[in-house]
Design a protein around this motif. Structure first.
Motif, PDB file in Angstrom:
ATOM      1  N   ARG A   1       8.139   4.459  -0.178  1.00  8.85           N
ATOM      2  CA  ARG A   1       7.037   3.679  -0.759  1.00  8.85           C
ATOM      3  C   ARG A   1       5.714   4.367  -0.467  1.00  8.85           C
ATOM      4  O   ARG A   1       5.595   5.140   0.465  1.00  8.85           O
ATOM      5  CB  ARG A   1       6.997   2.269  -0.151  1.00  8.85           C
TER       6      ARG A   1
ATOM      7  N   SER B   1       2.207  -2.112   4.494  1.00  7.10           N
ATOM      8  CA  SER B   1       3.466  -2.651   3.958  1.00  7.10           C
ATOM      9  C   SER B   1       3.457  -2.500   2.444  1.00  7.10           C
ATOM     10  O   SER B   1       3.283  -3.472   1.707  1.00  7.10           O
ATOM     11  CB  SER B   1       3.640  -4.119   4.364  1.00  7.10           C
ATOM     12  N   TRP B   2       3.634  -1.273   1.988  1.00  7.01           N
ATOM     13  CA  TRP B   2       3.501  -0.982   0.563  1.00  7.01           C
ATOM     14  C   TRP B   2       4.504  -1.734  -0.291  1.00  7.01           C
ATOM     15  O   TRP B   2       4.324  -1.838  -1.502  1.00  7.01           O
ATOM     16  CB  TRP B   2       3.628   0.523   0.317  1.00  7.01           C
ATOM     17  N   ASN B   3       5.544  -2.271   0.305  1.00  3.49           N
ATOM     18  CA  ASN B   3       6.537  -3.045  -0.443  1.00  3.49           C
ATOM     19  C   ASN B   3       6.158  -4.522  -0.538  1.00  3.49           C
ATOM     20  O   ASN B   3       6.895  -5.312  -1.114  1.00  3.49           O
ATOM     21  CB  ASN B   3       7.919  -2.906   0.205  1.00  3.49           C
ATOM     22  N   LYS B   4       5.024  -4.907   0.015  1.00  2.00           N
ATOM     23  CA  LYS B   4       4.620  -6.321   0.032  1.00  2.00           C
ATOM     24  C   LYS B   4       3.239  -6.498  -0.584  1.00  2.00           C
ATOM     25  O   LYS B   4       2.300  -6.971   0.054  1.00  2.00           O
ATOM     26  CB  LYS B   4       4.639  -6.849   1.461  1.00  2.00           C
ATOM     27  N   LYS B   5       3.117  -6.151  -1.849  1.00  3.43           N
ATOM     28  CA  LYS B   5       1.848  -6.270  -2.566  1.00  3.43           C
ATOM     29  C   LYS B   5       1.315  -7.696  -2.519  1.00  3.43           C
ATOM     30  O   LYS B   5       0.101  -7.915  -2.486  1.00  3.43           O
ATOM     31  CB  LYS B   5       2.027  -5.822  -4.014  1.00  3.43           C
TER      32      LYS B   5
END
Length: 143
Positions: free
Chosen positions: A39, A90-94
């Motif tokens: 990510r 936390s690039w997976n938790k926009k």
């Protein structure tokens, strides 16, 4: 901001706001493994959260400009220090970006944003208000 002398903080905040958040749109954002996927920060997030979201190339992390400038002392609500000192990675938790602005029972970001707006609105500045008052009123106030 607390590291700066209190007499200097207003001008420093204003300078930051005039420059706007650091948004290096052409940067090649590095990838990191989150779970089983690679990510990275998405520059398109600047379009959605552009008035406050900034990115540090050095830290490979996202921050909130207005919360940095007017760091609230309200604990760890909706990220707490994440968007001020630690950095959001936390690039997976926009969705955390949106919840930073207005999650349930969360108003800290909005208070900081309002302080930014007020600082940039010179008509509300105490020196401007006093200068607009009559000379007699001004003299009474300044005694």
């Amino acid at each position: 901001m607390s590291a700066y002398h209190p007499n200097d903080q207003e001008i420093i905040r204003k300078t930051y706001l005039q420059r706007g958040p650091c948004q290096p749109t052409q940067h090649n954002f590095p990838q990191r493994r989150i779970g089983n996927l690679m990510r990275r920060f998405c520059s398109s997030w600047f379009n959605e959260f552009g008035n406050w979201l900034e990115y540090s190339i050095e830290k490979d992390a996202a921050f909130c400009l207005c919360c940095y400038l007017f760091r609230p002392d309200f604990g760890k609500q909706s990220g707490g220090d994440t968007f001020v000192t630690d950095g959001f990675t936390s690039w997976n938790k926009k969705a955390k970006l949106a919840s930073h602005v207005g999650g349930p029972n969360y108003y800290v970001h909005n208070i900081a944003w309002k302080k930014c707006e007020d600082l940039m609105n010179q008509n509300q500045h105490i020196q401007v208000v006093i200068s607009k008052q009559s000379e007699k009123t001004r003299d009474m106030y300044l005694r």
